[in-house]
Design a protein around this motif. Structure first.
Motif, mmCIF file in Angstrom:
data_model
loop_
_atom_site.group_PDB
_atom_site.id
_atom_site.type_symbol
_atom_site.label_atom_id
_atom_site.label_comp_id
_atom_site.label_asym_id
_atom_site.label_seq_id
_atom_site.Cartn_x
_atom_site.Cartn_y
_atom_site.Cartn_z
ATOM 1 N N ASN A 12 -6.503 5.767 -0.685
ATOM 2 C CA ASN A 12 -5.377 5.324 -1.512
ATOM 3 C C ASN A 12 -5.805 4.277 -2.533
ATOM 4 O O ASN A 12 -5.410 4.324 -3.705
ATOM 5 N N ARG A 47 -8.259 5.990 -5.142
ATOM 6 C CA ARG A 47 -7.546 6.915 -6.027
ATOM 7 C C ARG A 47 -6.622 6.175 -6.990
ATOM 8 O O ARG A 47 -6.442 6.609 -8.127
ATOM 9 N N ARG A 67 0.998 6.973 4.007
ATOM 10 C CA ARG A 67 0.851 8.255 3.324
ATOM 11 C C ARG A 67 -0.381 8.201 2.424
ATOM 12 O O ARG A 67 -0.586 7.261 1.682
ATOM 13 N N VAL A 68 -1.219 9.248 2.481
ATOM 14 C CA VAL A 68 -2.398 9.354 1.626
ATOM 15 C C VAL A 68 -2.031 10.226 0.428
ATOM 16 O O VAL A 68 -1.685 11.392 0.587
ATOM 17 N N VAL A 69 -2.108 9.639 -0.752
ATOM 18 C CA VAL A 69 -1.671 10.342 -1.953
ATOM 19 C C VAL A 69 -2.834 11.072 -2.606
ATOM 20 O O VAL A 69 -3.994 10.887 -2.237
ATOM 21 N N GLN A 111 0.352 8.695 -7.916
ATOM 22 C CA GLN A 111 0.222 7.254 -7.665
ATOM 23 C C GLN A 111 1.571 6.549 -7.585
ATOM 24 O O GLN A 111 1.636 5.395 -7.144
ATOM 25 N N ASN A 156 1.892 5.723 -4.065
ATOM 26 C CA ASN A 156 0.749 5.076 -3.430
ATOM 27 C C ASN A 156 1.219 3.770 -2.785
ATOM 28 O O ASN A 156 1.704 2.866 -3.473
ATOM 29 N N GLU A 199 -0.519 1.392 -1.492
ATOM 30 C CA GLU A 199 -1.474 0.294 -1.542
ATOM 31 C C GLU A 199 -1.623 -0.329 -2.925
ATOM 32 O O GLU A 199 -2.094 -1.466 -3.039
ATOM 33 N N GLU A 237 0.536 15.105 -2.658
ATOM 34 C CA GLU A 237 0.147 14.140 -1.663
ATOM 35 C C GLU A 237 -0.154 14.866 -0.370
ATOM 36 O O GLU A 237 0.199 16.007 -0.189
ATOM 37 N N GLU A 286 -5.416 11.947 6.923
ATOM 38 C CA GLU A 286 -6.494 11.148 6.370
ATOM 39 C C GLU A 286 -7.675 11.990 5.934
ATOM 40 O O GLU A 286 -8.723 11.464 5.571
#
Length: 590
Positions: free
Chosen positions: A280, A283, A442-444, A451, A454, A456, A507, A511
């Protein structure tokens, strides 16, 4: 199984100890390990690291309710260090790609120069062996022509094959006219005014027939792939240089510190970030680079098409070696039509005192014909070119094999950077806030649109340098189409499979990572990039006179066109027809 259970028990015992220490206010009793890491990574002065954990209310990034080994000064140093480290890592991954492009650009140019040098010697050898009266003065003309060919193959925007070839023949005409068409005047001192008149009227007098035009068309067609490849490699190097100049946004720096150095504030100098956290953050930080993915894939496809076109047949070799024969045939044409040419020149530039010697011309033509058609001569000169072409073919295959590996370079860069940060075998990792077993956020994906979700990092805009690099790649396609006359659906730009911009847009919830380069609008201001549109010279229009030249009316006065001017359609009678009419000479199609 038993070992796994023990590892999980160990994790909870460690975690419970950390929580109890934080609750009691004791925390870590020493910041020695933090100071050691601070020193080894050369982050900043050691005096900024406290000996024992304490409380700093000015912390902006690594805020923590318990004791901390960090101070505001350390946070600032961490931000500078993490930017430096990340940019160095990006450059380390892009270095091989940049070296590949720059190195092969040099290799292609070396091969081109070898071919040019070989054919330059062939052409100057023609004058040395067959046209000795012209040899000394023709050498600089041949050298200038091949210098322009070198610039053209190198992608120079100010070089046109049409201008270069016509300038060569413009300057060659006075030599051919005085020393071959009228050999009796070879010893007479040349008149600068008469020579300039011959140069200016060469395209109207047309002493060399269609050979200059054919040479222009053949060279432009054969050298276009090499020229376009040279330009494409320059563009690729410029884009990679732009990625090195791009900086990291302020939000990116804060997110990187939170991921890599906030655990140090609690004495956890060996803990690694969770995979999802790293993806995250990277990216979000590298979204500008990820947006180069679509244009870069199309650019790599273009490189493959150009290198393939360069290898098809021996057009480049034949065109360059053919210069010698084209020049020879053009001179023969002028000698064969010497009386007609002299009559036209006498009318336009003034008469010369002597007339051409028919016997001399015929004997010279016999020698010239034998020289131009000698199979032994050409067979002996083909070997060096074949060696050069073998080297060019090897360079092409090597380049095509390597460049394909970097087709998804920009979309895969975040994952490559995270590989050095994540430790897959550990059962604990840093989530950005605490030590956990797994990342639950959540990993985007890679795209700018992704984003928005995102957790983070908040992406507000993309570095204008990267926007400009992306636009430069996108503009390169129509530039090549305009220069070379490619169709809009040319094969090199057909996108299939993962090369499309709509490859992924969103998304993923695990992981394992996901890639995408969604097709969305940019919210930041776009940066205009100056296009280097370099049109190739168009072949001059061929003016075909009528079969019957009217002679009843006196010719009107028409200004003579200067050398290098491209003829344009006009209803007026051309100067050639006017002169033929005035001399009452019949027209003989060549």
């Amino acid at each position: 199984m038993f070992q796994t259970i023990l590892q999980r028990v160990d994790f909870w015992l460690i975690y419970l100890a950390v929580v109890l220490c934080g609750a009691s206010g004791g925390g870590v009793h020493s910041c020695h390990e933090v100071k050691t890491a601070f020193q080894l990574r050369q982050i900043g002065p050691l005096k900024w690291v406290p000996e024992a954990p304490g409380t700093d209310g000015e912390l902006q990034i690594c805020k923590h309710s318990g004791p901390s080994c960090c101070t505001r000064k350390m946070e600032e140093s961490y931000q500078a260090a993490v930017r430096r480290e990340t940019l160095q890592n990006i450059r380390s991954y892009s270095f091989e790609l940049k070296y590949l492009i720059v190195g092969h650009a040099s290799a292609f140019q070396d091969a081109f120069q070898s071919l040019l040098s070989f054919t330059l010697n062939l052409t100057t050898g023609l004058f040395d062996s067959a046209y000795e009266p012209l040899s000394q003065d023709a050498r600089p003309l041949v050298a200038d022509l091949f210098s322009d060919l070198s610039l053209f193959l190198g992608g120079d925007g100010n070089t046109s094959m049409e201008r270069s070839v016509h300038r060569f023949y413009d300057n060659l005409f006075p030599l051919v006219y005085r020393r071959l068409v009228n050999p009796g005047l070879a010893s007479a001192p040349p008149s600068s005014e008469h020579s300039e008149c011959l140069r200016m009227t060469r395209q109207d007098v047309n002493p060399f027939g269609s050979h200059p035009r054919v040479l222009v068309e053949g060279l432009t067609r054969a050298l276009s792939a090499g020229r376009a490849l040279s330009q494409a490699l320059v563009i690729g190097a410029e884009v990679l240089n732009a990625t090195e100049r791009a900086g990291l946004a302020r939000e990116c720096g804060r997110a990187l510190v939170r991921m890599q150095y906030c655990p140090h504030c609690r004495g956890l100098t060996l803990i690694q970030p969770c995979g999802g956290l790293c993806l995250n953050v990277m990216r979000g930080c590298l979204v500008g680079l990820s947006e180069l993915d679509g244009p870069w894939r199309r650019y790599v496809a273009l490189l493959q098409e150009l290198t393939g076109a360069l290898a098809e047949g021996h057009d480049l070799e034949l065109a360059l070696q053919g210069i010698r024969n084209h020049v020879n045939d053009a001179i023969l044409h002028a000698q064969l039509h010497g009386p007609r040419i002299s009559a036209i020149v006498d009318k336009v530039c003034g008469p010369l005192t002597d007339t051409p010697s028919v016997t001399s011309i015929r004997s010279t033509l016999k020698v010239m014909t034998s020289v131009s058609t000698s199979p032994t001569s050409m067979a002996m000169t083909s070997s060096p070119a074949e060696v050069t072409l073998d080297h060019l073919s090897h360079t092409r295959r090597e380049f095509m094999g390597y460049i394909q590996r970097y087709r998804s370079f920009f979309s895969a860069l975040p994952e490559m950077l995270c590989e050095s940060e994540m430790v897959v075998d550990d059962f604990t990792c840093w989530s950005g806030e605490d030590v956990v077993e797994s990342y639950v956020g959540r990993v985007v994906g890679n795209s700018l649109q992704a984003q928005k979700n995102n957790p983070e990092i908040k992406v507000r805009s993309i570095d204008p340098i990267l926007v400009g690099a992306r636009d430069r790649l996108e503009h390169f396609k129509p530039e090549m189409q305009g220069q070379m006359g490619w169709a809009t659906d040319w094969g090199g730009w057909v996108e299939t499979g993962s090369g499309t911009r709509e490859e992924a847009s969103g998304e993923c919830d695990d992981e394992d990572g996901c890639q995408g380069s969604g097709d969305e609008d940019f919210t930041n201001e776009r940066v205009d990039v100056a296009s280097t549109h370099v049109p190739f010279g168009k072949s001059p229009a061929v003016r075909e006179p009528p079969w019957h030249v009217p002679t009843a009316q006196p010719p009107p006065q028409v200004a003579v066109r200067a050398a290098g001017h491209t003829p344009t359609p006009h209803p007026a009678i051309t100067i050639t027809l006017i002169l033929l009419s005035a001399l009452a000479l019949p027209w003989h199609p060549l």
